[in-house]
Design a protein around this motif. Sequence first.
Motif, PDB file in Angstrom:
ATOM      1  N   ILE A  34     -15.428  24.082 -18.263  1.00 25.59           N
ATOM      2  CA  ILE A  34     -15.872  23.027 -17.356  1.00 25.59           C
ATOM      3  C   ILE A  34     -14.679  22.563 -16.524  1.00 25.59           C
ATOM      4  O   ILE A  34     -13.674  22.126 -17.069  1.00 25.59           O
ATOM      5  CB  ILE A  34     -16.475  21.829 -18.131  1.00 25.59           C
ATOM      6  N   LYS A  35     -14.803  22.680 -15.202  1.00 27.53           N
ATOM      7  CA  LYS A  35     -13.736  22.278 -14.283  1.00 27.53           C
ATOM      8  C   LYS A  35     -13.919  20.852 -13.785  1.00 27.53           C
ATOM      9  O   LYS A  35     -12.971  20.096 -13.675  1.00 27.53           O
ATOM     10  CB  LYS A  35     -13.684  23.229 -13.075  1.00 27.53           C
ATOM     11  N   ASP A  36     -15.143  20.497 -13.435  1.00 27.37           N
ATOM     12  CA  ASP A  36     -15.462  19.164 -12.917  1.00 27.37           C
ATOM     13  C   ASP A  36     -16.891  18.816 -13.285  1.00 27.37           C
ATOM     14  O   ASP A  36     -17.732  19.705 -13.459  1.00 27.37           O
ATOM     15  CB  ASP A  36     -15.337  19.108 -11.387  1.00 27.37           C
ATOM     16  N   ARG A  37     -17.128  17.505 -13.364  1.00 27.00           N
ATOM     17  CA  ARG A  37     -18.490  16.993 -13.564  1.00 27.00           C
ATOM     18  C   ARG A  37     -18.726  15.870 -12.566  1.00 27.00           C
ATOM     19  O   ARG A  37     -17.830  15.088 -12.280  1.00 27.00           O
ATOM     20  CB  ARG A  37     -18.649  16.431 -14.980  1.00 27.00           C
ATOM     21  N   ASN A  38     -19.937  15.820 -12.051  1.00 24.11           N
ATOM     22  CA  ASN A  38     -20.357  14.763 -11.126  1.00 24.11           C
ATOM     23  C   ASN A  38     -19.386  14.598  -9.957  1.00 24.11           C
ATOM     24  O   ASN A  38     -19.009  13.483  -9.610  1.00 24.11           O
ATOM     25  CB  ASN A  38     -20.544  13.441 -11.876  1.00 24.11           C
ATOM     26  N   TRP A  39     -19.013  15.720  -9.346  1.00 21.10           N
ATOM     27  CA  TRP A  39     -18.112  15.684  -8.198  1.00 21.10           C
ATOM     28  C   TRP A  39     -18.911  15.253  -6.979  1.00 21.10           C
ATOM     29  O   TRP A  39     -19.964  15.811  -6.677  1.00 21.10           O
ATOM     30  CB  TRP A  39     -17.470  17.052  -7.974  1.00 21.10           C
ATOM     31  N   ARG A  40     -18.414  14.229  -6.292  1.00 18.78           N
ATOM     32  CA  ARG A  40     -19.158  13.648  -5.164  1.00 18.78           C
ATOM     33  C   ARG A  40     -18.359  13.706  -3.877  1.00 18.78           C
ATOM     34  O   ARG A  40     -17.145  13.585  -3.870  1.00 18.78           O
ATOM     35  CB  ARG A  40     -19.464  12.175  -5.448  1.00 18.78           C
ATOM     36  N   CYS A  41     -19.105  13.838  -2.808  1.00 13.46           N
ATOM     37  CA  CYS A  41     -18.567  13.708  -1.460  1.00 13.46           C
ATOM     38  C   CYS A  41     -19.708  13.201  -0.588  1.00 13.46           C
ATOM     39  O   CYS A  41     -20.788  12.881  -1.082  1.00 13.46           O
ATOM     40  CB  CYS A  41     -17.984  15.024  -0.947  1.00 13.46           C
ATOM     41  N   ARG A  42     -19.459  13.161   0.706  1.00  9.29           N
ATOM     42  CA  ARG A  42     -20.478  12.651   1.641  1.00  9.29           C
ATOM     43  C   ARG A  42     -21.812  13.372   1.573  1.00  9.29           C
ATOM     44  O   ARG A  42     -22.865  12.763   1.716  1.00  9.29           O
ATOM     45  CB  ARG A  42     -19.956  12.816   3.064  1.00  9.29           C
ATOM     46  N   SER A  43     -21.763  14.685   1.376  1.00  9.57           N
ATOM     47  CA  SER A  43     -23.012  15.460   1.420  1.00  9.57           C
ATOM     48  C   SER A  43     -23.805  15.421   0.123  1.00  9.57           C
ATOM     49  O   SER A  43     -24.957  15.820   0.103  1.00  9.57           O
ATOM     50  CB  SER A  43     -22.729  16.909   1.812  1.00  9.57           C
ATOM     51  N   GLY A  44     -23.201  14.948  -0.963  1.00  7.77           N
ATOM     52  CA  GLY A  44     -23.958  14.871  -2.206  1.00  7.77           C
ATOM     53  C   GLY A  44     -23.088  14.957  -3.438  1.00  7.77           C
ATOM     54  O   GLY A  44     -21.896  14.665  -3.395  1.00  7.77           O
ATOM     55  N   VAL A  85     -26.992  21.074  -2.379  1.00 15.99           N
ATOM     56  CA  VAL A  85     -26.014  21.603  -3.341  1.00 15.99           C
ATOM     57  C   VAL A  85     -25.107  22.631  -2.665  1.00 15.99           C
ATOM     58  O   VAL A  85     -23.884  22.620  -2.862  1.00 15.99           O
ATOM     59  CB  VAL A  85     -26.724  22.206  -4.577  1.00 15.99           C
ATOM     60  N   ARG A  86     -25.669  23.487  -1.840  1.00 17.82           N
ATOM     61  CA  ARG A  86     -24.851  24.497  -1.148  1.00 17.82           C
ATOM     62  C   ARG A  86     -23.818  23.843  -0.218  1.00 17.82           C
ATOM     63  O   ARG A  86     -22.654  24.228  -0.211  1.00 17.82           O
ATOM     64  CB  ARG A  86     -25.739  25.449  -0.350  1.00 17.82           C
ATOM     65  N   MET A  90     -19.654  23.856  -0.597  1.00 22.33           N
ATOM     66  CA  MET A  90     -18.702  24.284   0.433  1.00 22.33           C
ATOM     67  C   MET A  90     -17.621  23.215   0.635  1.00 22.33           C
ATOM     68  O   MET A  90     -16.436  23.538   0.786  1.00 22.33           O
ATOM     69  CB  MET A  90     -19.424  24.571   1.753  1.00 22.33           C
ATOM     70  N   ALA A  91     -18.012  21.950   0.599  1.00 21.45           N
ATOM     71  CA  ALA A  91     -17.037  20.861   0.700  1.00 21.45           C
ATOM     72  C   ALA A  91     -16.091  20.885  -0.498  1.00 21.45           C
ATOM     73  O   ALA A  91     -14.882  20.679  -0.350  1.00 21.45           O
ATOM     74  CB  ALA A  91     -17.750  19.513   0.792  1.00 21.45           C
ATOM     75  N   TYR A  92     -16.618  21.149  -1.689  1.00 17.27           N
ATOM     76  CA  TYR A  92     -15.810  21.219  -2.906  1.00 17.27           C
ATOM     77  C   TYR A  92     -14.769  22.338  -2.787  1.00 17.27           C
ATOM     78  O   TYR A  92     -13.587  22.133  -3.075  1.00 17.27           O
ATOM     79  CB  TYR A  92     -16.707  21.453  -4.124  1.00 17.27           C
ATOM     80  N   LEU A  93     -15.222  23.513  -2.373  1.00 19.23           N
ATOM     81  CA  LEU A  93     -14.307  24.656  -2.232  1.00 19.23           C
ATOM     82  C   LEU A  93     -13.204  24.356  -1.232  1.00 19.23           C
ATOM     83  O   LEU A  93     -12.038  24.693  -1.453  1.00 19.23           O
ATOM     84  CB  LEU A  93     -15.073  25.911  -1.813  1.00 19.23           C
ATOM     85  N   GLN A  98     -10.164  26.478  -2.495  1.00 17.99           N
ATOM     86  CA  GLN A  98     -10.587  27.667  -3.239  1.00 17.99           C
ATOM     87  C   GLN A  98     -11.693  28.407  -2.500  1.00 17.99           C
ATOM     88  O   GLN A  98     -12.614  28.949  -3.107  1.00 17.99           O
ATOM     89  CB  GLN A  98     -11.065  27.258  -4.637  1.00 17.99           C
ATOM     90  N   GLU A  99     -11.591  28.433  -1.180  1.00 18.49           N
ATOM     91  CA  GLU A  99     -12.632  29.086  -0.375  1.00 18.49           C
ATOM     92  C   GLU A  99     -12.796  30.566  -0.700  1.00 18.49           C
ATOM     93  O   GLU A  99     -13.844  31.145  -0.432  1.00 18.49           O
ATOM     94  CB  GLU A  99     -12.343  28.933   1.128  1.00 18.49           C
ATOM     95  N   ASP A 100     -11.785  31.185  -1.293  1.00 23.00           N
ATOM     96  CA  ASP A 100     -11.841  32.613  -1.593  1.00 23.00           C
ATOM     97  C   ASP A 100     -12.506  32.919  -2.934  1.00 23.00           C
ATOM     98  O   ASP A 100     -12.696  34.077  -3.289  1.00 23.00           O
ATOM     99  CB  ASP A 100     -10.433  33.207  -1.572  1.00 23.00           C
ATOM    100  N   LYS A 101     -12.896  31.896  -3.683  1.00 27.46           N
ATOM    101  CA  LYS A 101     -13.508  32.089  -4.999  1.00 27.46           C
ATOM    102  C   LYS A 101     -14.908  32.681  -4.882  1.00 27.46           C
ATOM    103  O   LYS A 101     -15.677  32.329  -4.001  1.00 27.46           O
ATOM    104  CB  LYS A 101     -13.627  30.753  -5.741  1.00 27.46           C
TER     105      LYS A 101
END
Length: 128
Positions: A34-44, A85-86, A90-93, A98-101
Amino acid sequence: MVERLNQGKANRREKGAAAEQAACDYLISRGYVIKDRNWRCRSGELDIIAAYGDLLVIVEVRSRSTGTRFGTAAESVDFRKVSQVRSTAMAYLHYKQQEDKELRFDVIAIEMDGGMGTVSLQHIEGAF
């Protein structure tokens, strides 16, 4: 009336937290990190971000109480939710640089009893 509404929201939040914890426990038992839980930004919000080898897995957790008449937890993932979610992924990456993941989107659907116990758990890999 307001107190009853607040109780309903708190109960829903508690059920959601219990379902997410059950999903994390399940994933960890299967070798996910588990890397992150409940990660938030403007889009969700992203419920769970996990690593499985070199793969980054975005997990949407959906739960339902046993005996509900509104369809299964998995069926509640609609086009709007997939899109949200998609775009949040993309915002998370981008944020984590980590856009190359390599990325996969999973759904974990959990049916819960009245005491917030897990009755069933369905892991749908590559759900969308």
